[in-house]
Design a protein around this motif. Structure first.
Motif, PDB file in Angstrom:
ATOM      1  N   PHE A1593      -6.727 -37.109-131.034  1.00 14.37           N
ATOM      2  CA  PHE A1593      -5.635 -37.718-130.174  1.00 14.37           C
ATOM      3  C   PHE A1593      -4.422 -37.015-130.617  1.00 14.37           C
ATOM      4  CE2 PHE A1593      -8.088 -41.666-129.369  1.00 14.37           C
ATOM      5  CZ  PHE A1593      -8.704 -41.149-128.320  1.00 14.37           C
ATOM      6  N   ILE A1594      -3.979 -36.887-131.698  1.00 20.58           N
ATOM      7  CA  ILE A1594      -2.549 -36.450-132.187  1.00 20.58           C
ATOM      8  C   ILE A1594      -2.724 -34.927-132.121  1.00 20.58           C
ATOM      9  CG2 ILE A1594      -0.920 -36.086-134.136  1.00 20.58           C
ATOM     10  CD1 ILE A1594      -1.873 -39.175-135.018  1.00 20.58           C
ATOM     11  N   GLN A1595      -3.684 -34.539-132.585  1.00 18.27           N
ATOM     12  CA  GLN A1595      -3.679 -32.736-132.278  1.00 18.27           C
ATOM     13  C   GLN A1595      -3.878 -32.399-130.805  1.00 18.27           C
ATOM     14  OE1 GLN A1595      -7.104 -31.465-134.726  1.00 18.27           O
ATOM     15  NE2 GLN A1595      -6.393 -29.019-133.857  1.00 18.27           N
ATOM     16  N   ALA A1596      -4.622 -32.965-130.211  1.00 21.16           N
ATOM     17  CA  ALA A1596      -4.959 -32.612-128.894  1.00 21.16           C
ATOM     18  C   ALA A1596      -3.785 -32.840-128.078  1.00 21.16           C
ATOM     19  CB  ALA A1596      -5.960 -33.085-128.205  1.00 21.16           C
ATOM     20  N   GLY A1597      -3.277 -34.091-128.222  1.00 24.74           N
ATOM     21  CA  GLY A1597      -1.994 -34.451-127.502  1.00 24.74           C
ATOM     22  C   GLY A1597      -0.864 -33.530-127.760  1.00 24.74           C
ATOM     23  N   SER A1598      -0.732 -33.081-128.970  1.00 31.10           N
ATOM     24  CA  SER A1598       0.534 -32.194-129.182  1.00 31.10           C
ATOM     25  C   SER A1598       0.245 -30.926-128.622  1.00 31.10           C
ATOM     26  CB  SER A1598       0.361 -32.076-130.772  1.00 31.10           C
ATOM     27  OG  SER A1598       0.472 -33.083-131.500  1.00 31.10           O
ATOM     28  N   SER A1599      -0.663 -30.547-128.083  1.00 30.14           N
ATOM     29  CA  SER A1599      -0.879 -29.281-127.297  1.00 30.14           C
ATOM     30  C   SER A1599      -0.160 -29.581-125.947  1.00 30.14           C
ATOM     31  CB  SER A1599      -2.215 -29.032-126.979  1.00 30.14           C
ATOM     32  OG  SER A1599      -2.907 -30.001-126.236  1.00 30.14           O
ATOM     33  N   TYR A1600       0.223 -30.837-125.493  1.00 26.96           N
ATOM     34  CA  TYR A1600       0.758 -31.073-124.249  1.00 26.96           C
ATOM     35  C   TYR A1600       2.554 -30.841-124.589  1.00 26.96           C
ATOM     36  CZ  TYR A1600      -3.203 -32.768-121.685  1.00 26.96           C
ATOM     37  OH  TYR A1600      -4.302 -32.779-121.041  1.00 26.96           O
ATOM     38  N   PHE A1601       2.782 -30.747-125.604  1.00 27.44           N
ATOM     39  CA  PHE A1601       4.343 -30.414-125.851  1.00 27.44           C
ATOM     40  C   PHE A1601       4.757 -29.153-125.211  1.00 27.44           C
ATOM     41  CE2 PHE A1601       4.411 -33.085-130.014  1.00 27.44           C
ATOM     42  CZ  PHE A1601       4.222 -34.189-129.171  1.00 27.44           C
ATOM     43  N   LYS A1602       3.861 -28.290-124.958  1.00 27.78           N
ATOM     44  CA  LYS A1602       4.108 -27.157-124.485  1.00 27.78           C
ATOM     45  C   LYS A1602       3.669 -26.809-122.886  1.00 27.78           C
ATOM     46  CE  LYS A1602       4.163 -24.475-128.591  1.00 27.78           C
ATOM     47  NZ  LYS A1602       3.670 -23.219-129.458  1.00 27.78           N
ATOM     48  N   SER A1603       3.537 -27.914-122.196  1.00 30.10           N
ATOM     49  CA  SER A1603       3.171 -28.019-120.934  1.00 30.10           C
ATOM     50  C   SER A1603       4.196 -27.604-120.126  1.00 30.10           C
ATOM     51  CB  SER A1603       2.678 -29.368-120.441  1.00 30.10           C
ATOM     52  OG  SER A1603       2.407 -29.535-119.213  1.00 30.10           O
ATOM     53  N   SER A1604       3.792 -27.219-118.806  1.00 26.68           N
ATOM     54  CA  SER A1604       4.811 -26.525-117.921  1.00 26.68           C
ATOM     55  C   SER A1604       5.276 -27.605-117.071  1.00 26.68           C
ATOM     56  CB  SER A1604       4.315 -25.448-116.837  1.00 26.68           C
ATOM     57  OG  SER A1604       3.243 -26.217-116.242  1.00 26.68           O
ATOM     58  N   GLU A1605       4.762 -28.883-117.254  1.00 30.70           N
ATOM     59  CA  GLU A1605       5.620 -29.989-116.424  1.00 30.70           C
ATOM     60  C   GLU A1605       6.331 -30.662-117.444  1.00 30.70           C
ATOM     61  OE1 GLU A1605       5.664 -30.776-113.292  1.00 30.70           O
ATOM     62  OE2 GLU A1605       4.135 -29.231-112.587  1.00 30.70           O
ATOM     63  N   PRO A1606       7.443 -31.017-116.997  1.00 33.29           N
ATOM     64  CA  PRO A1606       8.319 -31.937-118.104  1.00 33.29           C
ATOM     65  C   PRO A1606       7.886 -33.279-118.175  1.00 33.29           C
ATOM     66  CG  PRO A1606       9.544 -30.581-116.380  1.00 33.29           C
ATOM     67  CD  PRO A1606       8.327 -30.427-115.845  1.00 33.29           C
ATOM     68  N   SER A1607       7.260 -33.756-117.097  1.00 32.81           N
ATOM     69  CA  SER A1607       6.850 -35.226-117.138  1.00 32.81           C
ATOM     70  C   SER A1607       5.758 -35.444-118.169  1.00 32.81           C
ATOM     71  CB  SER A1607       6.499 -35.938-115.623  1.00 32.81           C
ATOM     72  OG  SER A1607       5.403 -35.094-115.034  1.00 32.81           O
ATOM     73  N   LEU A1608       4.763 -34.344-118.200  1.00 33.30           N
ATOM     74  CA  LEU A1608       3.797 -34.547-118.975  1.00 33.30           C
ATOM     75  C   LEU A1608       4.219 -34.095-120.598  1.00 33.30           C
ATOM     76  CD1 LEU A1608       1.121 -32.619-116.793  1.00 33.30           C
ATOM     77  CD2 LEU A1608       1.643 -34.866-117.073  1.00 33.30           C
ATOM     78  N   ARG A1609       5.058 -33.431-120.960  1.00 37.38           N
ATOM     79  CA  ARG A1609       5.717 -33.390-122.114  1.00 37.38           C
ATOM     80  C   ARG A1609       6.512 -34.574-122.448  1.00 37.38           C
ATOM     81  NH1 ARG A1609       7.783 -28.756-119.707  1.00 37.38           N
ATOM     82  NH2 ARG A1609       9.812 -29.067-120.048  1.00 37.38           N
ATOM     83  N   ARG A1610       7.147 -35.273-121.586  1.00 34.64           N
ATOM     84  CA  ARG A1610       7.757 -36.514-121.854  1.00 34.64           C
ATOM     85  C   ARG A1610       6.628 -37.550-122.448  1.00 34.64           C
ATOM     86  NH1 ARG A1610       8.576 -41.014-119.166  1.00 34.64           N
ATOM     87  NH2 ARG A1610      10.168 -42.347-119.620  1.00 34.64           N
ATOM     88  N   ALA A1611       5.528 -37.500-121.642  1.00 33.87           N
ATOM     89  CA  ALA A1611       4.414 -38.681-121.615  1.00 33.87           C
ATOM     90  C   ALA A1611       3.847 -38.420-122.973  1.00 33.87           C
ATOM     91  CB  ALA A1611       3.509 -38.484-120.731  1.00 33.87           C
ATOM     92  N   ALA A1612       3.617 -37.065-123.313  1.00 33.26           N
ATOM     93  CA  ALA A1612       2.986 -36.869-124.761  1.00 33.26           C
ATOM     94  C   ALA A1612       3.861 -37.092-125.955  1.00 33.26           C
ATOM     95  CB  ALA A1612       2.667 -35.147-124.672  1.00 33.26           C
ATOM     96  N   ALA A1613       4.927 -36.887-125.683  1.00 35.74           N
ATOM     97  CA  ALA A1613       6.008 -37.446-126.819  1.00 35.74           C
ATOM     98  C   ALA A1613       5.833 -38.802-127.378  1.00 35.74           C
ATOM     99  CB  ALA A1613       7.380 -36.879-126.453  1.00 35.74           C
ATOM    100  N   LEU A1614       5.881 -39.658-126.013  1.00 35.87           N
ATOM    101  CA  LEU A1614       5.803 -41.048-126.135  1.00 35.87           C
ATOM    102  C   LEU A1614       4.475 -41.603-126.683  1.00 35.87           C
ATOM    103  CD1 LEU A1614       7.721 -42.263-122.853  1.00 35.87           C
ATOM    104  CD2 LEU A1614       8.597 -42.027-125.207  1.00 35.87           C
ATOM    105  N   LEU A1615       3.445 -40.996-126.119  1.00 33.83           N
ATOM    106  CA  LEU A1615       2.182 -41.355-126.606  1.00 33.83           C
ATOM    107  C   LEU A1615       1.945 -40.811-128.003  1.00 33.83           C
ATOM    108  CD1 LEU A1615      -0.796 -42.272-126.120  1.00 33.83           C
ATOM    109  CD2 LEU A1615      -1.300 -39.831-125.285  1.00 33.83           C
ATOM    110  N   ILE A1616       2.056 -39.957-128.312  1.00 35.94           N
ATOM    111  CA  ILE A1616       2.067 -39.436-129.883  1.00 35.94           C
ATOM    112  C   ILE A1616       2.914 -40.167-131.111  1.00 35.94           C
ATOM    113  CG2 ILE A1616       1.954 -37.609-131.567  1.00 35.94           C
ATOM    114  CD1 ILE A1616      -0.063 -37.436-129.129  1.00 35.94           C
TER     115      ILE A1616
END
Length: 1667
Positions: A1593-1616
């Motif tokens: 989860f942590i490794q795969a979720g970290s990949s969203y840190f470079k998502s093109s959508e700011p809301s998804l980057r924000r969600a990934a940071a809070l989740l991880i």
């Protein structure tokens, strides 16, 4: 190396973001640092210090301030836990270094002060901080300003910890005072000394921290500090330094030895006094002065301060003269401190204070007098001064009573209250003060000789203050009551005290009934110089009580009279208590009314006059009566500017003259009163006439003699012409008119009030002689008004003499008629004219015809128009109408014949049509009055006519008024119909008291027609119509209808509706007699309906026409079909009413169906741009409109139907229900054919426009085309939907009807997508509500169609039928499936999309538990269907510039179909497609289109529900779980909703009951999700139940840190971040990658992402190596 990595950890990243340009990010970063600091205070404090002190990372001053504030917060919370002395010393040294550097920014230095104070506020580190601060002052070093501020703040915040060091600090500081040069440092040190002194005094009072602590131990140092401040800083040129120094000296004064205080206090006091003139905020000076004075006086240093007393008082007086501003608290505090100083001085130096105050009171300005009065009041209330000193001040106040200044007056009143309250005044010494209060309670009785100053108060006025003071003294202060009674009585009868009467009388009333006592030996009312005499006071108080508007004065005057009864005369002690309470109650009732009627005031005046007459009779002495009349005459001048009171006292003079026998006194008084009267005033003229009339009651001859004398003197020709009249306009004529008007009024009152035995002779003699002479010679309107009143008085007086005949009546009538024709005649005069005409008409003999006609016409024309222009509630106007009604009755009574009634009704008819409601009410009221009077006085003779020919015309013009908007008009109109029929009955030989059932119906309707319920009104009017129909003959019927049809266009909708209702009643009862006039009646009614906007009127007309058409249906239908479309609403309602009859409905339905089947729906025509436009043909549209209206009223009744404007009117409920049921059954039998025909028409009419021309009528010889004006409003699709709605309403399909109504009201253009949505909804509703018709409907639709839209319509219907299981007909379902599979290859992409949708709709068959599994288990088509849907998802088209392409829409349909179908398919059918679909889902969730992402997640939900527990699905479930959790913050809201559903489907297969429970309870599709809180709670269970997958989860979720959508980057940071937070420390996870990712996100361009990263970083606090 490790140290460097540690230095560059997460805390360091947060520190680098502390200076972010976004305020929200900065606040979040600071909060995160504080959170980490609470967990690892040493680590965070060390990092912050290193970050600040490092040359490479040294931030800006603003950021340093933020970081210092952060460190302060951490220390305040966890300072006791930090045991690292080196760290504390480091921070202390760094902060103190900032305190000692001169070039540090103020914000940063302030933050450093806060940090030092926070450290020093903890008991653990207080000693360290204090020692460090003291070390900065060792060796004579000057402390910096920040050090001084820190010491002062510590002394105030931690008294217990700092007091032991204060002695040393004072010792070190005192030697530095001479060397301090900076003014800011001086201010800081002075403030520090003040706080030190406060802390020492507090510690001494509380005996902490040392129980043996005392002031004496601090006196040496404080004395040195005090002396140094006095010597070096007290005379500083900087006002701030001087101000702070004086405050410090005030606090230190209580810590000085007596000798040192005696030595230095004088200089300090002198300095303070000298500074008062140089400061605008003297509170600190006064506060210090009070403290120093208090300290000196407590230590008995009275001789030391005695030398400064005079100067001190002078300075304090300047301060007390300043009015405190309560919006500025320091001015109020300064005022109280000044008064405290005065109180101290008054106790120890009373002689000086007295001399000081007396001097200011005698020779000073207004402002100084106010100040002296304020001090005087304070000293009196505080009882500081002795009685002798107060007496001296009282004597000094007397000269101030002449000062007009408002501030002085208010201050004096406050002192008076203090003197009275403390019993310092006697009757002799208090009289001037009571007079002073009375004078000023008048509010302006003492005129100012100048303009008011801007500094004077704008609040409560002087008069209000004095009135309150008088009330207070009379009701509350017992010591003041002897001062007020009876002294206040002397102010009642003088005009100069008129304005003070409200306050004076209120006090007197209270005192007379609660304090005063009666002593026969010591009379109270003795006259000047004491209270006034009894006649004078009685006259005055009666006049004051005559005006209820002045409620307070009148009530108080009557109450005072009640208390003075024995003082007026002993005989009144028994009679007045019986009458006065009732008078007081009546007066209070009149006062409570906002505007009492003039008659009520007149009755009140009569009551007072009767009271006076009873009083004179009770006393019974001529002497008292003459003295009373003399007093009344003497008081006339008091009311020169009060006309109401002047008139009343003149009438009181008449009462007195009536009860006296002294003829000489009567003659003299009449002459004096006549000469004193201002004849220019109408009120005074009437009062003079009343007075003369009252006198004539007992002295008639004397009065008439004076009348003749006054008339001779009033002749302008006999008045001498003065020299001044030669050079200016001659006013003798005008003055003579005034006098003559008075005399004329006197003549009328004499005729009214003279004894009856002499009235006739006096009227026929001198009175009429004088009156006619005045009429003939008069040119004045004022005299004319007086003449009118006098004629009325004479006529009414003569009614009591039946044998007397007034010979001059014709002349008087002519004069009154001419007067009524004057333009702009006032209402009051007009009412008088009408009343006088009625009075003359009532006399004998009867009026002739000419006189009667002239009077009637003049009266109506002069009166009724005023109700449309003026206020209808005008008292005088209402009086005019009342007099007009009386006049009308009188005229008819005198000559009761049809000609008279015809003249009256003819004149009134035009007024009954007036648009003004009040004019109609009044005119119909007059009409009813005339008819009633005519009937009551109708008699028959040989010459009288035998028929009443006005019956039809009267009923026709009364009919619209039967339903007039005004209930008053309706009542009188029904009554008028009743009276017309009664009159007609009398002419037909009926007796006067004859009553039949019809007339009883009218009588009952008249009593009930006032209701506002429209149904009740309609029922009553229908009964009235039946009565009229029964009473009229055939010839009268045609005449009545030809007249009443005009009423359909009555200006009032209610009236026109009533006319239609009456016509319906006539057509129902006697329509068979009108077959030759149907065409004319239809044309006449429809032509008027086009102009009628009131729906009930149009509806009632159509109902009436339907009743008429029941005899000649073909003629009515032929006429209706010739009208153009769109039909007018009246014609539409005619169609509906035809539909009520089953036979008529069947014939019309067959005709319309043939038109639709045989006519082409539209025609294609080319345009000028080579394009083709589809235009609807006219015959089908007309047939559809007719069909729609025909079925409109055959629907099943519902509650909503009663709210529609076009309701059905049912005469006989049972028979109508049977007819309606028969017509409904006939239409229901043809539902499938009609529905199929309308659905195909609906699809065909998409993008078809209405025709622009309408064919000519059938009767025309050629088929020309004329412009169709209604074509712009025609929308063919809306017409079809409306017709379809009418059809389904017949079946009772309420849900479908509601859907169709919504679509009809939709103003959007009918596009393809809207049409497809509509046809699906319609099909679904038909299946649910009419399943028995589905098979015939499909057979009607399943045929070859050449046009694309027709095939689209059939495909859309079939697709929806599969979703609805064809209403349970599965054989039909299989046939439809074959049809859809064949349509997958249609050339139209729309048809193909609908075919895919239909195949996907098999998912909805799951509700049938028997058929669905068996059918799918054996059907060979299942594999073909699934493969087709899966294959359709393989569409790689992107999003076009205008949205999703058509082919992609097909793929979306397949995805959505699979999402719904997959949960219902057998597992073995889905399993082979699972890997393919899971891969495509992952691709779909990465697309930029929100709809594609939503559809992909929908398929994921379906797979989870179908094969969620299989191995193929479990291999990828965690990847899709993570994606779904992050997409809960997707920017596309529908995708978020689908994520919630997908997670709920995944929940059972995750192996975690807690997670599944959270998904069910919190992931509500329509709810609002707080993502941060949800993730915080969810990750707790993920860590416990999915331990083996956390690293993934942590490794795969970290990949969203470079998502093109700011809301998804924000969600990934809070989740991880939350996952790491809840992980146990021993778990093997790659936290370093998370750390690098969050550090990367701290530099994200979006502030929301940076904020989320800052929130997530503190969650990693357990991994101290990363911080």
């Amino acid at each position: 190396m490790q140290s460097k990595e540690r230095e560059r950890g997460l805390v360091w990243g947060l520190l680098e973001c502390a200076g972010d340009n976004n305020e929200g990010v900065r606040q979040t970063v600071a909060g995160s640092l504080i959170t980490l600091g609470h967990k690892h205070p040493v680590l965070v404090l060390s990092a912050i210090h290193k970050f600040i002190s490092s040359p490479q990372t040294a931030p800006k001053v603003q950021v340093q301030s933020i970081l210092y504030n952060t460190a302060e917060n951490i220390i305040r919370e966890c300072g006791e836990k930090v045991s690292d002395k080196e760290l504390i010393d480091t921070w202390t040294d760094g902060a103190i270094k900032l305190l000692t550097l001169p070039s540090v920014a103020p914000d940063l230095q302030e933050a450093a002060v806060g940090l030092v104070v926070a450290l020093g506020s903890t008991q653990t580190h207080c000693n360290t901080v204090m020692e460090s601060l003291i070390s900065q002052m060792q060796g004579g070093t000057l402390p910096t300003q920040s050090v001084a501020e820190s010491l002062g703040a510590l002394a105030a915040g931690n008294v217990k910890g700092t007091v032991p060091y204060l002695k040393a600090v004072l010792g070190l500081t005192v030697h530095c005072i001479p060397s301090v040069k900076q003014d800011n440092l001086k201010c800081a040190l002075a403030t520090m000394f003040s706080k030190f002194a406060e802390s020492i005094l507090e510690a001494v009072d509380n005996k902490e921290p040392d129980p043996d602590i005392s002031i004496e131990s601090y006196m040496p140092e404080c004395a040195l500090v005090f002396e140094s401040l006095v010597n070096y800083w007290l005379k500083n040129s900087n006002p701030n330094v001087k101000n702070d120094t004086i405050v410090a000296l005030g606090h230190l004064s209580h810590l000085l030895p007596k000798e040192k205080l005696e030595e230095l206090a004088g200089l300090v006091v002198t300095t303070i006094l000298s500074l008062y003139r140089k400061t605008s905020s003297p509170y600190n000076l006064t506060f210090s002065l009070a403290m120093i004075s208090d300290a000196m006086l407590k230590k008995n240093l009275t001789e030391s301060i005695k030398f400064h007393v005079d100067h001190l008082l002078s300075a304090l007086f300047n301060q007390v003269c300043i009015v405190p501003n309560y919006s500025e608290p320091f001015t109020v505090k300064n005022h109280y401190e000044v008064l405290r100083c005065y109180e101290l001085m008054g106790k120890y130096y009373p002689e000086n204070v007295m001399s000081h105050l007396l001097q200011r009171l005698e020779n000073a300005s207004h402002m100084q007098r106010v100040g002296a009065l304020v001090v005087t009041k304070h000293l009196i209330n505080s009882k500081t001064l002795s009685t002798e000193n107060v007496a001296s001040l009282t004597n000094a106040l007397v000269p101030l009573l002449s000062d007009p200044n408002s501030k002085v007056v208010k201050s004096v009143t406050q002192v008076i209250v203090a003197l009275c309250h403390n019993n310092h005044l006697t009757c002799q010494t208090g009289a001037p003060f009571i007079t002073y209060l009375v004078n000023h309670s008048a509010g302006g009785s003492v005129l100012l000789s100048r303009r008011p100053s801007l500094a004077e108060p704008e609040g409560e006025s002087v008069s209000e203050v004095c009135r309150r003071v008088l009330h207070l003294l009379s009701t509350t202060v017992e010591a003041a009551q002897p001062l007020l009674w009876p002294h206040l009585l002397s102010f009642v009868c003088f005009s100069e005290h008129e304005a003070s009467l409200p306050a004076t009388l209120s006090c007197l009333a209270h005192l007379a009934n609660n304090y005063a006592s009666y002593d026969e030996a010591s009379p109270l009312l003795v006259g000047p110089p004491g209270p006034p005499t009894a006649p004078v006071l009685l006259s005055r108080l009666l006049v004051l009580s005559c005006t209820p508007k002045e409620g307070a004065v009148g009530a108080a005057a009557l109450t005072l009279l009640q208390g003075l009864a024995p003082h007026i005369h002993p005989k009144l002690a028994e009679s007045w208590p019986q009458h006065l309470p009732q008078l007081i109650t009546t007066f209070q009732d009149l006062t409570s009314k906002a505007e009492a009627e003039p008659s009520a005031h007149q009755m009140w005046h009569d009551s007072l006059r009767d009271f006076l007459a009873a009083t004179i009779t009770a006393i019974g002495t001529e002497e008292f009566t003459v003295n009373l009349g003399t007093a009344q005459m003497d008081q006339l001048h008091l009311y020169d500017k009060q006309p109401m009171k002047l008139c009343f006292i003149m009438s009181l003079v008449g009462v007195t003259l009536k009860h006296t026998a002294n003829k000489t006194f009567v003659a003299t008084t009449l002459d004096n009163l006549f000469n004193a009267t201002s004849h220019k005033s109408s009120l005074e003229r009437e009062s003079l006439a009343l007075c003369v009339g009252l006198a004539a009651a007992t002295h008639t001859d004397i009065v008439l003699t004076h009348i003749e004398m006054w008339l001779k003197n009033a002749d302008p020709a006999k008045k001498p012409l003065s020299f001044f009249n030669l050079i200016k306009q001659d006013t003798r004529t005008e003055e003579s008119s005034w006098v003559r008007a008075s005399i004329v009024l006197c003549l009328g009152q004499i005729a009214t009030l003279a004894p009856p035995n002499v009235t006739g002779s006096k009227v026929d003699g001198p009175i009429m002689l004088h009156l006619l002479n005045i009429i003939n010679s008069n040119k004045s309107d004022m005299v004319n008004e007086a003449v009118i009143q006098t004629i009325s008085h004479i006529a009414r007086a003569l009614t009591h003499l039946p044998d007397f005949k007034l010979r001059q009546r014709p002349l008087l009538i002519t004069h009154l008629v001419n007067t009524s024709k004057f333009e702009g005649i006032p209402h009051q005069v007009l009412a008088s004219v009408l009343q006088t005409l009625r009075d003359l008409a009532a006399l004998e003999p009867e009026l002739n015809v000419e006189e009667r006609t002239i009077i009637l016409q003049a009266a109506l024309t002069a009166t009724l128009p005023h109700f449309g222009k003026a206020d209808s509630n005008d008292h005088q106007l209402l009086r005019c109408f009342a007099q007009l009604g009386v006049l009308l009755r009188t005229i008819i009574q005198k000559d009761t014949n049809p000609a008279t009634l015809d003249d009256v009704t003819t004149l009134l008819q035009s007024w009954t049509l007036s648009p003004d409601e009040m004019i109609r009410i009044k005119s119909v009221d007059l009409l009813h009055t005339a008819l009633r009077t005519y009937f009551d006085h109708l008699t028959f003779s040989v010459e009288a006519p035998s028929n009443f020919n006005q019956t039809c015309q009267l009923l026709a013009f009364i009919t619209p008024r039967l339903t007039d908007p005004s209930s008053q008009v309706r009542i009188k109109a029904v009554g008028s119909v009743y009276m017309v029929l009664r009159i007609a009955g009398r002419y037909n030989g009926q007796a006067h008291d004859y009553m039949d059932e019809d007339l009883e119906i009218l009588k009952a309707a008249e009593q009930e027609i006032h209701t506002d319920n429209p149904q009740e009104i309609a029922s009553l009017i229908e009964n009235v119509g039946k009565v009229m129909s029964n009473k009229l003959s055939f010839m009268q019927l045609r005449s009545y209808l030809s007249c009443v049809v005009v009423g359909l266009q009555d200006q009032f909708a209610e009236s026109s509706e009533g006319v239609a209702l009456v016509m319906k009643t006539f057509f129902t009862l006697r329509g068979h007699q009108l077959h030759q006039h149907i065409k004319e009646l239809l044309d006449s009614i429809y032509s008027r309906l086009e102009k009628v906007t009131h729906k009930p009127t149009r509806k009632m007309c159509v109902v009436a026409l339907t009743k008429l058409s029941s005899h000649n249906l073909s003629l009515v239908i032929d006429t209706i079909l010739t009208y153009p479309v769109p039909y007018e609403r009246g014609i539409c309602e005619t169609w509906r009413n035809i539909g009520h009859d089953p036979e008529l409905c069947a014939s019309a339905l067959d005709l319309l169906t043939q038109v639709l089947e045989r006519t082409q729906l539209f025609a294609e025509q080319p345009t000028t741009t080579d394009a083709t436009v589809k235009i609807a043909t006219i015959p089908p549209l007309a047939a559809i409109c007719g069909l729609c209206e025909l079925m409109h009223d055959l629907k099943v009744p519902s509650e909503e139907d009663h709210e529609e404007g076009w309701e059905k009117v049912e005469d006989d409920l049972e028979s109508t229900q049977q007819e309606w049921q028969a017509a409904q059954n006939m239409v229901c039998g043809k539902f499938p054919e009609l529905a199929a025909l309308l659905l195909i028409s609906y699809g065909s009419y998409v993008e078809v426009v209405a025709p622009l021309h309408q064919s000519a009528s059938a009767s025309a010889k050629s088929f020309n085309f004329v412009p169709n004006r209604g074509a712009t409003t025609l929308v063919p699709t809306k017409i079809v939907l409306q017709c379809l709605k009418s059809l389904v309403d017949v079946l009772g399909c309420k849900s479908l009807s509601t859907v169709l109504m919504t679509k009809i009201r939709d103003e959007n253009e009918e596009t393809l997508e809207i049409f497809l949505h509509s046809i699906s909804e319609i099909t679904a509703m038909i299946v649910h509500e009419a399943p028995q018709h589905i098979e015939k409907l499909v057979s009607s639709l399943d045929m070859r169609h050449a046009y694309d839209m027709q095939r689209v319509t059939v495909a859309a219907v079939f697709a929806q039928l599969i979703a609805e299981k064809c209403g349970g007909n599965y054989e039909l379902l299989e046939n439809i499936t074959d049809g859809l599979l064949t349509r997958l290859n249609d050339r139209s992409v729309i048809v193909r999309r609908l075919a895919v949708r239909g195949l996907a709709n098999f998912a909805h068959l799951h509700t049938d538990q028997c058929y669905f599994p068996q059918w799918f288990g054996v059907s060979e088509k299942l594999t073909e269907i699934i493969s087709a849907l899966v294959g359709a998802t393989d569409q790689r088209d992107g999003v076009s510039t205008e949205g999703i392409s058509s082919e992609t829409q097909v793929a979306l349909e397949a995805l959505r179909g699979l999402a719904a179908l997959l949960p219902r398919l057998p597992k073995e059918r889905v399993l082979q497609h699972t890997p393919t679909l899971l891969i495509r889902i992952r691709l779909f969730t990465e697309k930029s289109s929100g709809e594609v992402r939503e559809a992909g997640l929908g398929v994921l939900r379906g797979l989870a529900a179908s094969v969620g527990n299989t191995e193929e699905f479990q291999e990828q479930i965690h990847l899709h779980l993570l994606a779904s959790l992050i997409h809960l913050e997707d920017p596309h809201p529908p995708t978020v909703v689908m994520c919630k559903s997908a997670l709920q489907a995944l929940g059972p297969h995750l192996g975690s009951e807690e997670m599944y429970s959270m998904f069910k309870t919190q992931l509500v599709p329509s709810g609002v999700l707080t993502y941060h809180q949800f993730i915080t709670d969810l990750t707790k269970h993920m860590v416990n139940d999915l331990k083996d997958h956390l690293a993934f989860f942590i490794q795969a979720g970290s990949s969203y840190f470079k998502s093109s959508e700011p809301s998804l980057r924000r969600a990934a940071a809070l989740l991880i971040g939350n996952l790491v937070y809840h992980c146990e420390s021993g778990q093997d996870i790659n936290v370093s990658s998370v750390s690098h990712g969050l550090t990367y996100l701290l530099r994200d361009p979006y502030s929301s992402v940076r904020t989320a990263a800052a929130i997530a970083i503190p969650l990693l606090f357990r991994h101290e190596d990363l911080l």
